[in-house]
Design a protein around this motif. Structure first.
Motif, mmCIF file in Angstrom:
data_model
loop_
_atom_site.group_PDB
_atom_site.id
_atom_site.type_symbol
_atom_site.label_atom_id
_atom_site.label_comp_id
_atom_site.label_asym_id
_atom_site.label_seq_id
_atom_site.Cartn_x
_atom_site.Cartn_y
_atom_site.Cartn_z
ATOM 1 N N UNK A 122 0.835 -1.166 0.007
ATOM 2 C CA UNK A 122 0.197 -0.067 0.080
ATOM 3 C C UNK A 122 0.884 1.576 0.071
ATOM 4 N N UNK A 123 2.178 1.176 0.204
ATOM 5 C CA UNK A 123 3.042 2.478 0.251
ATOM 6 C C UNK A 123 4.722 1.717 0.373
ATOM 7 N N UNK A 124 5.317 2.810 -0.075
ATOM 8 C CA UNK A 124 6.695 2.551 0.021
ATOM 9 C C UNK A 124 7.323 3.869 0.660
ATOM 10 N N UNK A 125 8.066 3.764 1.726
ATOM 11 C CA UNK A 125 8.893 4.822 2.371
ATOM 12 C C UNK A 125 10.164 4.591 2.154
ATOM 13 N N UNK A 126 10.796 5.534 1.186
ATOM 14 C CA UNK A 126 12.151 5.467 0.648
ATOM 15 C C UNK A 126 12.285 3.830 -0.045
ATOM 16 N N UNK A 127 12.969 2.855 0.470
ATOM 17 C CA UNK A 127 12.974 1.804 -0.041
ATOM 18 C C UNK A 127 12.015 0.565 0.824
ATOM 19 N N UNK A 128 11.389 1.097 1.833
ATOM 20 C CA UNK A 128 10.936 0.330 2.729
ATOM 21 C C UNK A 128 9.504 0.026 2.409
ATOM 22 N N UNK A 129 8.819 -1.136 1.867
ATOM 23 C CA UNK A 129 7.516 -1.084 1.828
ATOM 24 C C UNK A 129 6.547 -1.251 2.853
#
Length: 198
Positions: free
Chosen positions: A36-43
């Motif tokens: 549902x989302x990605x923060x930098x490279x962390x899903x």
């Protein structure tokens, strides 16, 4: 010895490539079902989101769903039916109370309610009211109206009792009906066979 066939190899290669393209396309199109989302490279996965939402709102939401199912069952048991016109009429009244269609639309946007959700909510309200009218015979005496008026004169902006009598009576009937319905509904809920698996 089996002989090497370039035709078979090309056909196999084409199947593998087409399968890869198809899988990649499906993953890209439906990735929101998994991520549902990605923060930098962390899903952030859907499973993580569902877990957080459930821990915060799960039991409340499930209880609401149980109440709606039970309400529908009790209405059916008591032969209470509503039609689309009942819902439309209630929405029209709501528009009128809020000050028109634009005001209703603004309130819906504010609370994140779409038209389908609004109709579901209104359906439950109308169903509850009709069921309450069928199950209970609520009556308010003139004495109760007079007592309420005398205790709350400040609410009526110097209007006489005769001017607000019907308004007070209707309000007290709704209040008493709601109280009676809540007690009855909780009693019916305690008697119902409800199995929850979470």
């Amino acid at each position: 010895k089996p002989s090497f066939s370039p035709f078979k190899f090309l056909r196999l290669l084409a199947i593998v490539v087409l399968s890869g393209i198809l899988i990649f396309g499906l993953v890209k199109k439906y990735r929101h079902l998994f991520i549902v989302g990605v923060v930098n490279t962390t899903p952030i996965t859907r499973w993580q989101l569902d877990k957080v939402i459930f821990s915060r709102y799960g039991k409340t939401s499930l209880d609401e769903m149980v109440n709606i199912v039970l309400l529908e069952q009790l209405a059916k048991k008591n032969n209470v039916k509503i039609v689309a016109a009942d819902i439309d009429s209630e929405i029209a009244d709501l528009e009128k109370r809020l000050g028109g269609k634009e005001a209703l639309k603004a309130n819906m946007e504010r609370f994140g309610v779409d038209e389908t959700k609004l109709k579901e909510e209104v359906r439950s309200i109308v169903l509850q009211r009709k069921l309450s009218q069928k199950v209970f015979n609520v009556s308010i005496t003139d004495e109760e109206v007079t007592t309420y008026y005398n205790q709350n004169k400040v609410l009526f902006d110097k209007k006489s009792l005769d001017e607000v009598k019907e308004e007070i009576k209707k309000s007290l009937e709704q209040q008493k009906s709601q109280e009676d319905f809540s007690k009855w509904f909780q009693d019916e809920k305690s008697k119902a066979k409800i199995s929850l698996f979470i």
